[in-house]
Design a protein around this motif. Structure first.
Motif, PDB file in Angstrom:
ATOM      1  N   THR A  80       6.984   0.048  13.462  1.00  0.00           N
ATOM      2  CA  THR A  80       8.112   0.835  13.965  1.00  0.00           C
ATOM      3  C   THR A  80       7.612   2.127  14.608  1.00  0.00           C
ATOM      4  O   THR A  80       8.082   2.522  15.675  1.00  0.00           O
ATOM      5  CB  THR A  80       9.090   1.155  12.815  1.00  0.00           C
ATOM      6  N   THR A  85       6.075   1.339  17.994  1.00  0.00           N
ATOM      7  CA  THR A  85       7.125   1.082  18.981  1.00  0.00           C
ATOM      8  C   THR A  85       7.751   2.384  19.451  1.00  0.00           C
ATOM      9  O   THR A  85       7.998   2.579  20.639  1.00  0.00           O
ATOM     10  CB  THR A  85       8.200   0.153  18.383  1.00  0.00           C
ATOM     11  N   ALA A  86       7.995   3.299  18.516  1.00  0.00           N
ATOM     12  CA  ALA A  86       8.596   4.587  18.868  1.00  0.00           C
ATOM     13  C   ALA A  86       7.673   5.392  19.778  1.00  0.00           C
ATOM     14  O   ALA A  86       8.123   6.018  20.745  1.00  0.00           O
ATOM     15  CB  ALA A  86       8.920   5.386  17.608  1.00  0.00           C
ATOM     16  N   LEU A 125       5.399   4.164  21.828  1.00  0.00           N
ATOM     17  CA  LEU A 125       5.406   3.524  23.148  1.00  0.00           C
ATOM     18  C   LEU A 125       6.662   3.890  23.934  1.00  0.00           C
ATOM     19  O   LEU A 125       6.595   4.159  25.140  1.00  0.00           O
ATOM     20  CB  LEU A 125       5.293   2.007  23.004  1.00  0.00           C
ATOM     21  N   GLU A 126       7.807   3.903  23.264  1.00  0.00           N
ATOM     22  CA  GLU A 126       9.049   4.291  23.941  1.00  0.00           C
ATOM     23  C   GLU A 126       8.977   5.738  24.410  1.00  0.00           C
ATOM     24  O   GLU A 126       9.433   6.070  25.506  1.00  0.00           O
ATOM     25  CB  GLU A 126      10.240   4.093  23.011  1.00  0.00           C
ATOM     26  N   LEU A 127       8.390   6.612  23.595  1.00  0.00           N
ATOM     27  CA  LEU A 127       8.228   8.014  23.973  1.00  0.00           C
ATOM     28  C   LEU A 127       7.334   8.135  25.201  1.00  0.00           C
ATOM     29  O   LEU A 127       7.652   8.865  26.147  1.00  0.00           O
ATOM     30  CB  LEU A 127       7.641   8.810  22.809  1.00  0.00           C
ATOM     31  N   LYS A 164       6.769   5.865  27.513  1.00  0.00           N
ATOM     32  CA  LYS A 164       7.490   5.341  28.681  1.00  0.00           C
ATOM     33  C   LYS A 164       8.483   6.370  29.202  1.00  0.00           C
ATOM     34  O   LYS A 164       8.619   6.554  30.414  1.00  0.00           O
ATOM     35  CB  LYS A 164       8.220   4.047  28.323  1.00  0.00           C
ATOM     36  N   ALA A 165       9.182   7.043  28.284  1.00  0.00           N
ATOM     37  CA  ALA A 165      10.152   8.060  28.699  1.00  0.00           C
ATOM     38  C   ALA A 165       9.453   9.238  29.370  1.00  0.00           C
ATOM     39  O   ALA A 165       9.948   9.785  30.360  1.00  0.00           O
ATOM     40  CB  ALA A 165      10.958   8.541  27.496  1.00  0.00           C
ATOM     41  N   ALA A 173      11.963  14.087  27.445  1.00  0.00           N
ATOM     42  CA  ALA A 173      11.818  12.639  27.656  1.00  0.00           C
ATOM     43  C   ALA A 173      12.806  12.132  28.678  1.00  0.00           C
ATOM     44  O   ALA A 173      12.822  10.964  29.015  1.00  0.00           O
ATOM     45  CB  ALA A 173      12.002  11.897  26.339  1.00  0.00           C
ATOM     46  N   GLY A 224      16.048  11.955  28.411  1.00  0.00           N
ATOM     47  CA  GLY A 224      17.302  11.454  27.855  1.00  0.00           C
ATOM     48  C   GLY A 224      18.276  12.585  27.625  1.00  0.00           C
ATOM     49  O   GLY A 224      17.895  13.736  27.449  1.00  0.00           O
TER      50      GLY A 224
END
Length: 152
Positions: free
Chosen positions: A11, A14-15, A17-19, A21-22, A148, A150
């Motif tokens: 988890t 994954t977090a 990687l998402e960070l 990408k953002a 990021a 968002g």
């Protein structure tokens, strides 16, 4: 239900990687905005140079008419010369203002990285303190988005 260590690390991975990408998406937007401002500023300065070229032609015409005729025609040429010089000055001023808004994308990325490091140190790694979300600092575009990209 408790997660196992492997699920927790998965988890977390994954977090992260998402960070990343953002952050890459935010950097792409910053580069596009900076490039657009730079291109517009350069175009306005080039417009000022073109108008200045024609101003010099009219000034030459004014000098020729002034010396050759000593007639009121030179007054009209003087008015045209001053008008073109005012347009060139306005274009140059607008172009320089646009170029001053150009922000180095590396400094933007550094500011965002510092914000995330602060968040990790002050919020995540310091137990018992109030957690501050990354992006609590403004990224300078006035749109209320965090680093990021968002919405908050």
């Amino acid at each position: 239900m408790r997660q196992s260590w492997s699920e927790t690390f998965q988890t977390l991975g994954t977090a992260v990687l998402e960070l990343l990408k953002a952050e890459i998406a935010a950097l792409e937007r910053d580069l596009a905005r900076s490039g657009k401002n730079a291109a517009l500023g350069i175009a306005l300065v080039l417009g000022a140079v073109a108008v200045l070229f024609w101003t010099l032609g009219v000034a030459t015409y004014l000098l020729v008419q002034l010396v050759a005729l000593w007639l009121p025609v030179w007054g009209a040429a003087l008015v045209v010369t001053l008008a073109l010089a005012a347009v060139a000055g306005g274009l140059a001023f607008a172009g320089l203002r646009k170029l001053k808004k150009f922000e180095n994308p590396l400094s933007t990325a550094r500011r965002r990285l510092d914000d995330h490091i602060d968040w990790w140190q002050d919020g995540v790694l310091a137990p018992g303190t109030a957690r501050r979300r990354p992006g609590a600092l403004s990224d300078g575009d006035g749109e209320g988005e965090g680093p990021a990209g968002g919405a908050r």
